[in-house]
Design a protein around this motif. Structure first.
Motif, mmCIF file in Angstrom:
data_model
loop_
_atom_site.group_PDB
_atom_site.id
_atom_site.type_symbol
_atom_site.label_atom_id
_atom_site.label_comp_id
_atom_site.label_asym_id
_atom_site.label_seq_id
_atom_site.Cartn_x
_atom_site.Cartn_y
_atom_site.Cartn_z
ATOM 1 N N SER A 286 0.682 -1.383 -0.167
ATOM 2 C CA SER A 286 -0.147 -0.122 0.188
ATOM 3 C C SER A 286 0.892 1.342 -0.001
ATOM 4 O O SER A 286 0.650 2.057 -0.824
ATOM 5 N N SER A 287 1.876 1.328 0.923
ATOM 6 C CA SER A 287 2.671 2.580 0.947
ATOM 7 C C SER A 287 3.517 2.816 -0.222
ATOM 8 O O SER A 287 4.463 1.840 -0.390
ATOM 9 N N PRO A 288 3.624 4.091 -0.916
ATOM 10 C CA PRO A 288 4.441 4.137 -1.902
ATOM 11 C C PRO A 288 5.833 4.740 -1.297
ATOM 12 O O PRO A 288 5.923 5.386 -0.233
ATOM 13 N N GLY A 289 6.796 4.546 -2.023
ATOM 14 C CA GLY A 289 8.274 5.027 -1.761
ATOM 15 C C GLY A 289 8.728 6.092 -2.633
ATOM 16 O O GLY A 289 8.034 6.124 -3.904
ATOM 17 N N VAL A 290 9.583 7.014 -2.445
ATOM 18 C CA VAL A 290 10.095 7.988 -3.482
ATOM 19 C C VAL A 290 11.526 8.049 -3.191
ATOM 20 O O VAL A 290 12.283 8.011 -2.269
ATOM 21 N N VAL A 291 12.226 7.779 -4.525
ATOM 22 C CA VAL A 291 13.766 7.949 -4.647
ATOM 23 C C VAL A 291 14.331 9.184 -4.942
ATOM 24 O O VAL A 291 13.930 9.830 -5.813
ATOM 25 N N LEU A 292 14.873 9.996 -4.096
ATOM 26 C CA LEU A 292 15.461 11.193 -4.160
ATOM 27 C C LEU A 292 16.954 11.192 -4.933
ATOM 28 O O LEU A 292 17.625 10.116 -4.627
ATOM 29 N N PRO A 293 17.444 12.255 -5.543
ATOM 30 C CA PRO A 293 18.649 12.110 -6.148
ATOM 31 C C PRO A 293 19.595 11.985 -4.710
ATOM 32 O O PRO A 293 19.490 12.322 -3.628
ATOM 33 N N LYS A 294 20.809 11.052 -5.201
ATOM 34 C CA LYS A 294 21.709 10.733 -4.266
ATOM 35 C C LYS A 294 22.441 11.756 -3.873
ATOM 36 O O LYS A 294 23.004 12.898 -4.423
ATOM 37 N N GLN A 295 22.791 11.987 -2.354
ATOM 38 C CA GLN A 295 23.425 13.220 -1.926
ATOM 39 C C GLN A 295 24.820 12.789 -1.642
ATOM 40 O O GLN A 295 25.181 11.360 -1.660
ATOM 41 N N ASP A 296 25.946 13.670 -1.842
ATOM 42 C CA ASP A 296 27.111 13.394 -1.747
ATOM 43 C C ASP A 296 27.524 13.534 -0.216
ATOM 44 O O ASP A 296 27.966 14.872 0.243
ATOM 45 N N LEU B 10 5.442 18.731 -1.830
ATOM 46 C CA LEU B 10 6.172 19.067 -0.748
ATOM 47 C C LEU B 10 7.682 18.710 -0.896
ATOM 48 O O LEU B 10 8.477 19.526 -0.429
ATOM 49 N N LEU B 11 7.904 17.516 -1.504
ATOM 50 C CA LEU B 11 9.240 17.058 -1.886
ATOM 51 C C LEU B 11 9.678 18.135 -2.579
ATOM 52 O O LEU B 11 10.975 18.703 -2.290
ATOM 53 N N ASP B 12 9.325 18.708 -3.754
ATOM 54 C CA ASP B 12 9.803 19.777 -4.678
ATOM 55 C C ASP B 12 10.445 20.923 -3.493
ATOM 56 O O ASP B 12 11.488 21.318 -3.806
ATOM 57 N N HIS B 13 9.399 21.285 -2.846
ATOM 58 C CA HIS B 13 9.958 22.640 -2.014
ATOM 59 C C HIS B 13 11.102 22.241 -1.163
ATOM 60 O O HIS B 13 11.773 22.824 -0.933
ATOM 61 N N ILE B 14 10.936 20.936 -0.690
ATOM 62 C CA ILE B 14 12.105 20.633 0.427
ATOM 63 C C ILE B 14 13.527 20.579 -0.193
ATOM 64 O O ILE B 14 14.391 20.955 0.323
ATOM 65 N N VAL B 15 13.369 19.844 -1.352
ATOM 66 C CA VAL B 15 14.703 19.747 -2.431
ATOM 67 C C VAL B 15 15.096 21.132 -2.730
ATOM 68 O O VAL B 15 16.237 21.298 -2.406
ATOM 69 N N GLU B 16 14.578 21.978 -2.998
ATOM 70 C CA GLU B 16 14.720 23.445 -3.213
ATOM 71 C C GLU B 16 15.081 24.043 -1.984
ATOM 72 O O GLU B 16 16.411 24.637 -2.208
ATOM 73 N N TYR B 17 14.623 23.913 -0.908
ATOM 74 C CA TYR B 17 14.951 24.324 0.107
ATOM 75 C C TYR B 17 16.340 23.975 0.741
ATOM 76 O O TYR B 17 17.179 24.936 1.234
ATOM 77 N N THR B 18 16.597 22.644 0.529
ATOM 78 C CA THR B 18 18.020 22.354 0.850
ATOM 79 C C THR B 18 19.184 22.846 0.056
ATOM 80 O O THR B 18 20.320 22.636 0.546
ATOM 81 N N LYS B 19 19.109 23.456 -1.098
ATOM 82 C CA LYS B 19 19.883 23.992 -1.991
ATOM 83 C C LYS B 19 20.131 25.267 -1.349
ATOM 84 O O LYS B 19 21.229 25.884 -1.896
ATOM 85 N N SER C 181 -0.843 -1.984 -12.907
ATOM 86 C CA SER C 181 -1.234 -0.795 -11.837
ATOM 87 C C SER C 181 -0.302 0.099 -12.074
ATOM 88 O O SER C 181 0.952 0.078 -11.825
ATOM 89 N N THR C 182 -0.754 1.350 -12.481
ATOM 90 C CA THR C 182 0.307 2.403 -13.014
ATOM 91 C C THR C 182 -0.057 3.734 -12.547
ATOM 92 O O THR C 182 -1.341 4.177 -12.302
ATOM 93 N N SER C 183 0.775 4.707 -12.516
ATOM 94 C CA SER C 183 0.607 6.085 -12.155
ATOM 95 C C SER C 183 1.824 6.960 -12.573
ATOM 96 O O SER C 183 2.937 6.597 -12.293
ATOM 97 N N GLN C 184 1.204 8.079 -13.071
ATOM 98 C CA GLN C 184 1.896 9.051 -13.441
ATOM 99 C C GLN C 184 2.087 10.163 -12.161
ATOM 100 O O GLN C 184 0.973 10.784 -11.909
ATOM 101 N N VAL C 185 3.545 10.209 -11.590
ATOM 102 C CA VAL C 185 3.696 11.366 -10.552
ATOM 103 C C VAL C 185 4.812 12.277 -11.058
ATOM 104 O O VAL C 185 5.813 11.932 -10.813
ATOM 105 N N PRO C 186 4.460 13.119 -11.931
ATOM 106 C CA PRO C 186 5.412 14.309 -12.340
ATOM 107 C C PRO C 186 5.746 15.064 -11.343
ATOM 108 O O PRO C 186 5.101 15.528 -10.187
ATOM 109 N N ALA C 187 7.112 15.439 -11.191
ATOM 110 C CA ALA C 187 7.981 16.189 -10.172
ATOM 111 C C ALA C 187 8.849 17.075 -10.856
ATOM 112 O O ALA C 187 9.465 16.789 -11.825
ATOM 113 N N LYS C 188 9.225 18.260 -10.170
ATOM 114 C CA LYS C 188 10.211 18.911 -10.920
ATOM 115 C C LYS C 188 11.661 18.423 -10.456
ATOM 116 O O LYS C 188 12.616 18.461 -11.070
ATOM 117 N N THR C 189 11.668 17.791 -9.157
ATOM 118 C CA THR C 189 12.916 16.952 -8.870
ATOM 119 C C THR C 189 13.117 15.780 -9.839
ATOM 120 O O THR C 189 12.188 15.366 -9.925
#
Length: 603
Positions: free
Chosen positions: A93-103, A329-338, A529-537
């Motif tokens: 049931s719970s989806p996950g999101v993979v964000l770009p790898k940090q160094d 929310l994630l797009d906002h956070i990723v921008e914020y961390t930069k 079972s498919t879904s388009q979840v567009p993001a700026k990130t």
């Protein structure tokens, strides 16, 4: 406030006309069942739609319900799709999101990034609390913003037959803390100063260091593993756990927290080509009891995951929200961390974050061991493949005046047909947020037109001219586009049929034969079972298949590439995520070639 006014101005979800839904249901069945089965279903449909018959009675009941409620579907949907669903939330049931790898150069890098991320979420929370979150629009229409108010300070609570959700976002009991998990140990971290201002990155970093140093030894029982179990088993274990006063206080602190941050140990080292796929699995389930699965509380709506090795992302409990608000929310956070840090905060000594303690009885220990075994079987069974398709992104279909989503959906149809030699019921989620409290309906991507296209695609050119194939592709994408538009306007068939069925159950009448028909079971068995979840990130969401012999496919179309996450179960001999990825890639390339090929001039 503003939000209330905005919400009240939104239209209510309509109940579609009965005859329209039944006609469209028969159409949707055509490509996925035999003619004989279809003829049988047509008889059942005709019986159901008889004037003065059972269909009309149930339809009237639905229309009455729609007049009495804010949204005739939302409560029913929350219960049937989520709260009464008994399989584990993990993978199922719970989806996950993979964000770009940090160094991260070192542990300090990990903690500094975590601090910055927390500050970014709190910044977003301020917009929610002040009701200054910009209203979103789709096709010029304002959207329901309710889901944003459900994702923070909320948690799912297991129950013996049905779960519930608690939310501490408003009122006197408003949450002021987050939970941080490291080495399977939970901490309550207050994230506001006494004057109500959120802690700064510097302050948060110091607090995270204290947590890290306090939780170095790992001889602790991974209490979080309990949340990965089958819901009925977890409900029993939960009641058992809460008999102890200390445990109860600790569990309540987790449930009330604004969100959770999981500071993970590094993942097992893998080669570059499978790294992203492994991170996706890590986001979905934590890698099993030997790795990071105990470093979670899976009932928590939002859990941000930051590992020592730079892999990061999140997992969210699906009941309160769909993917798009989470990604915003994630797009906002990723921008914020930069952002560079502008102010160094004066260092007022902060209290030690509170360690949440658990008393583990032999019974709880047994529950944890059972949960570990079940989880490890699940982890072994899930096959996830993240594919970054580099040859083109959404700009290519756009240049051909084709909806990128429709183009990708037809590629999935083609890939599946080539693998299995037939079409299958395909689910794509459509947002109903144009309506008050709207959640989703189903875009059925398999259509008579999509089947004609995929069947013609591999016929030799001599029997079907290229121009004909191209027209079939365009017609199939157009049909998809039309169904999608119909769905977001509240006119799709799936939720309406579910409503009629639930209305029958509520009226205590026997369930109409239409819903006991094998064709209905086939229509509801979504192999894709498919879904388009567009993001700026440049990220991708992932989720498990919804049937044992199916695929879960999520994608984020960027301008020049497309991120896909494909999942399947290893226990099913017929499915294979890497093979599906291979066929999908080929389908996308063949479709591009088809659109770009020039017909040979006749000599």
């Amino acid at each position: 406030g503003r939000v209330l006014l905005h919400q009240e101005a939104l239209p209510s979800l309509p109940v579609p006309p009965l005859q329209q839904t039944l006609d469209r249901y028969l159409q949707a069945l055509q490509p996925i069942i035999s003619e004989e089965e279809w003829n049988h279903t047509q008889e059942l449909v005709n019986e159901f739609r008889r004037p003065g018959g059972v269909g009309e009675r149930l339809q009237k009941g639905l229309e009455r319900r729609a007049k009495k409620t804010e949204n005739w579907l939302s409560d029913w949907w929350l219960k049937t799709a989520y709260l009464e669903y008994r399989l584990p939330v993990v993978v199922h049931s719970s989806p996950g999101v993979v964000l770009p790898k940090q160094d991260f150069l070192d542990r300090q890098g990990q903690l500094r990034f975590a601090a910055k991320l927390i500050e970014g979420v709190l910044d977003f929370k301020t917009m929610i609390d002040n009701e200054t979150l910009p209203v979103e629009y789709m096709g010029g229409k304002p959207l329901c913003m309710n889901q944003y108010y459900q994702i923070l300070s909320s948690c799912r609570i297991p129950g013996p037959k049905r779960d519930s959700i608690v939310n501490y976002a408003k009122g006197k009991k408003q949450s002021r803390h987050i939970t941080v998990v490291h080495n399977f140990q939970f901490f309550e971290l207050d994230v506001y100063n006494s004057d109500g201002s959120p802690l700064t990155t510097d302050q948060l970093f110091i607090q995270l260091e204290k947590i890290w140093n306090t939780s170095l030894q790992t001889n602790k029982e991974p209490i979080g593993i309990l949340t990965t179990n089958h819901r009925n088993s977890w409900a029993k274990a939960y009641n058992n756990l809460l008999k102890d006063k200390t445990n109860k206080e600790s569990v309540r602190a987790i449930e009330k927290s604004i969100f959770t941050v999981c500071l993970d140990a590094p993942m097992p080292r893998v080669s570059e080509d499978i790294y992203k796929s492994r991170v996706a699995a890590q986001m979905l389930h934590g890698g099993g009891s030997r790795w990071n699965s105990g470093n979670r509380w899976f009932d928590k709506t939002l859990q941000f995951i930051i590992a020592e090795d730079g892999s990061c992302g999140l997992v969210y409990e699906h009941a309160p929200s769909e993917g798009p608000p989470i990604v915003t929310l994630l797009d906002h956070i990723v921008e914020y961390t930069k952002k560079p840090e502008l102010i160094r905060s004066p260092m007022i000594p902060l209290p030690m974050p509170k360690k949440l303690r658990f008393n583990i009885t032999p019974e709880i220990k047994t529950d944890i061991e059972k949960a570990k075994q079940n989880l490890n079987i699940m982890v072994q069974d899930l096959d996830v493949k993240v594919m970054v398709f580099h040859q083109f992104g959404k700009n290519f279909p756009k240049s051909e005046k084709i909806s990128p989503d429709a183009f990708i959906q037809q590629a999935l149809q083609l890939a599946y047909y080539r693998m299995y030699g037939h079409a299958c019921a395909t689910y794509e989620s459509a947002s109903l947020r144009m309506f008050r409290l709207g959640r989703t309906d189903t875009i059925r991507s398999t259509s008579v037109d999509s089947l004609k296209f995929v069947q013609a695609m591999d016929k030799p050119d001599k029997s079907v001219r290229i121009s004909k194939k191209r027209n079939l592709l365009r017609r199939a994408t157009q049909a998809h586009r039309e169904y999608a538009d119909m769905a977001i306007r509240g006119n799709a068939i799936d939720r309406h049929l579910l409503g009629l069925k639930l209305q029958a159950i509520e009226d205590l009448v026997s369930i109409p034969e239409l819903f006991m028909d094998t064709a209905y079971a086939v229509a509801m068995h979504f192999n894709l079972s498919t879904s388009q979840v567009p993001a700026k990130t440049d990220c991708v969401m992932c989720f498990g298949p919804v049937v044992p012999d199916g695929y879960g496919v999520c994608y984020n179309p960027m301008a020049e590439h497309i991120n896909f996450a494909i999942s399947a179960f290893n226990s099913c001999a017929e499915t294979n995520a890497a093979r599906m990825a291979h066929y999908l890639e080929k389908a996308l390339l063949d479709m591009r070639m088809l659109l770009q090929s020039t017909p040979k001039s006749k000599l």
